[in-house]
Design a protein around this motif. Structure first.
Motif, short mmCIF file in Angstrom:
data_model
loop_
_atom_site.label_atom_id
_atom_site.label_comp_id
_atom_site.label_asym_id
_atom_site.label_seq_id
_atom_site.Cartn_x
_atom_site.Cartn_y
_atom_site.Cartn_z
N LEU A 117 49.69 68.39 23.69
CA LEU A 117 48.49 67.42 24.84
C LEU A 117 50.21 67.01 25.42
CD1 LEU A 117 45.56 65.93 24.15
CD2 LEU A 117 45.41 67.66 25.29
N ASN A 118 51.28 67.37 24.75
CA ASN A 118 52.69 66.94 25.46
C ASN A 118 52.33 67.83 27.73
OD1 ASN A 118 55.35 65.62 26.07
ND2 ASN A 118 56.04 67.64 25.42
N GLY A 119 53.25 66.22 28.02
CA GLY A 119 53.53 67.15 29.56
C GLY A 119 51.74 66.85 30.62
N THR A 120 50.66 66.80 30.12
CA THR A 120 49.42 66.48 30.93
C THR A 120 49.18 65.18 31.34
OG1 THR A 120 48.38 67.58 28.48
CG2 THR A 120 47.29 66.48 29.85
N LEU A 169 47.78 62.06 32.97
CA LEU A 169 47.55 61.33 32.75
C LEU A 169 47.22 59.44 33.93
CD1 LEU A 169 44.87 59.65 31.14
CD2 LEU A 169 46.84 57.84 30.02
N GLY A 170 46.21 59.38 35.20
CA GLY A 170 47.10 59.18 36.02
C GLY A 170 47.42 59.51 37.23
N GLY A 171 47.50 60.35 36.67
CA GLY A 171 48.38 61.05 38.13
C GLY A 171 50.49 61.10 37.69
N ARG A 172 50.48 60.71 36.27
CA ARG A 172 52.01 60.92 35.53
C ARG A 172 51.83 61.78 34.44
NH1 ARG A 172 54.38 55.13 34.29
NH2 ARG A 172 55.98 56.88 34.00
N TYR A 173 53.05 62.63 34.51
CA TYR A 173 52.72 63.35 32.78
C TYR A 173 53.66 62.45 32.00
CZ TYR A 173 52.45 67.13 36.40
OH TYR A 173 52.01 68.07 37.19
N ILE A 174 52.60 63.19 30.75
CA ILE A 174 52.79 62.20 30.06
C ILE A 174 53.51 62.32 28.45
CG2 ILE A 174 51.22 60.56 29.85
CD1 ILE A 174 49.63 62.15 27.72
N ASP A 175 54.26 61.91 27.40
CA ASP A 175 55.03 62.94 26.44
C ASP A 175 54.88 61.93 25.65
OD1 ASP A 175 57.49 63.74 28.25
OD2 ASP A 175 58.46 61.92 28.16
N VAL A 176 54.57 63.01 24.88
CA VAL A 176 53.80 63.19 23.66
C VAL A 176 54.92 63.40 21.67
CG1 VAL A 176 51.32 63.72 21.89
CG2 VAL A 176 51.62 63.37 24.35
N LYS A 177 55.11 62.94 21.14
CA LYS A 177 55.97 63.18 20.25
C LYS A 177 55.24 62.72 18.71
CE LYS A 177 60.16 63.34 23.43
NZ LYS A 177 61.64 62.37 23.54
N GLU A 178 55.30 63.12 17.74
CA GLU A 178 55.63 62.90 16.58
C GLU A 178 56.39 61.27 16.62
OE1 GLU A 178 54.64 64.45 11.98
OE2 GLU A 178 55.51 65.48 13.48
N ALA A 179 55.18 60.36 15.85
CA ALA A 179 55.95 59.17 15.67
C ALA A 179 57.14 59.27 13.92
CB ALA A 179 55.33 58.36 15.11
#
Length: 232
Positions: A62-65, A67-77
């Motif tokens: 879902l990285n780059g999806t 949410l509320g008009g913003r592209y979010i970054d998802v990385k492994e913690a």
């Protein structure tokens, strides 16, 4: 720990928004989204903990999806983030309560938590522009055991809403004071209001004392004038 780090979140997003986006990835154990203490808005990042590694892979997809008009970054913690202790320190006398009904006043909030122990003060948080209650507040107790009991109310309903309760060890900013328009509705658990009332009563007594002295002086003056007339 199966955890991802998300950033780029809209400041106005809620935990429900984040959960809705990631719930199809797998079982979510926890969502931690730090917030500004004064405004309760998101800092823009957080952590999601899943029950297995497969969910992590789906979440990373879902990285780059948006949410509320913003592209979010998802990385492994990476590593373990420092966590707030689960048990409040012995000197802690304050809890933080959110998701309260917007039409509550300080007395109603204090009464809801009074079974936990003697409430010393309730500080409601208001919008700086509209002056409306924002749905969260700080409650000070007179002893530590009351805080322990109050934490057990986390997830329970208060005036029809499921509240979130946590202990707080930081000193709230000056903005967490009562709003004048609410004064007539709340006074039992508002130390600032009580102090103002004491000063007001003291001032009124002083004014009455001055009036009494003036009236006495005027009466004596009239009596003296009457005696002088009689002597003449």
């Amino acid at each position: 720990m199966y955890q991802v780090f998300i950033s780029g979140l809209p400041y106005t997003a809620s935990e429900n928004d984040v959960q809705s986006l990631f719930e199809d990835c797998g079982e979510i154990l926890s969502i931690k989204l730090p917030r500004y203490q004064d405004s309760n808005r998101l800092l823009g990042y957080g952590h999601i903990t899943f029950s297995d590694s497969e969910a992590i892979q789906k979440a990373l997809a879902l990285n780059g999806t948006q949410l509320g008009g913003r592209y979010i970054d998802v990385k492994e913690a990476k590593g373990t983030q420092p966590q707030k202790p689960n048990v409040p320190p012995p000197d802690c006398l304050t809890i933080f309560v959110k998701n309260l009904s917007y039409d509550l006043n300080a007395d109603q909030i204090g009464d809801s938590f009074r079974p936990c122990g003697k409430v010393a003060n309730v500080r409601m948080v208001y919008n700086t522009v509209s002056k409306n209650f924002k749905g969260f507040a700080y409650i000070d107790f007179e002893d530590h055991q009351s805080v322990i009991k109050a934490l057990q109310m986390n997830g329970k309903k208060v005036h029809g809403r499921q509240v979130q309760v946590d202990f707080d060890v930081k000193r709230p900013k000056a903005g967490y004071r009562y709003q004048p328009k609410q004064v007539e509705q709340q006074n039992k658990y508002n130390q600032e209001y009580q102090e103002i009332q004491k000063k007001k009563i003291k001032k009124e007594k002083a004014v009455q004392k001055v009036k009494k002295i003036k009236n006495f002086a005027e009466t004596q003056k009239q009596i003296s004038a009457q005696r002088n007339k009689q002597q003449i």
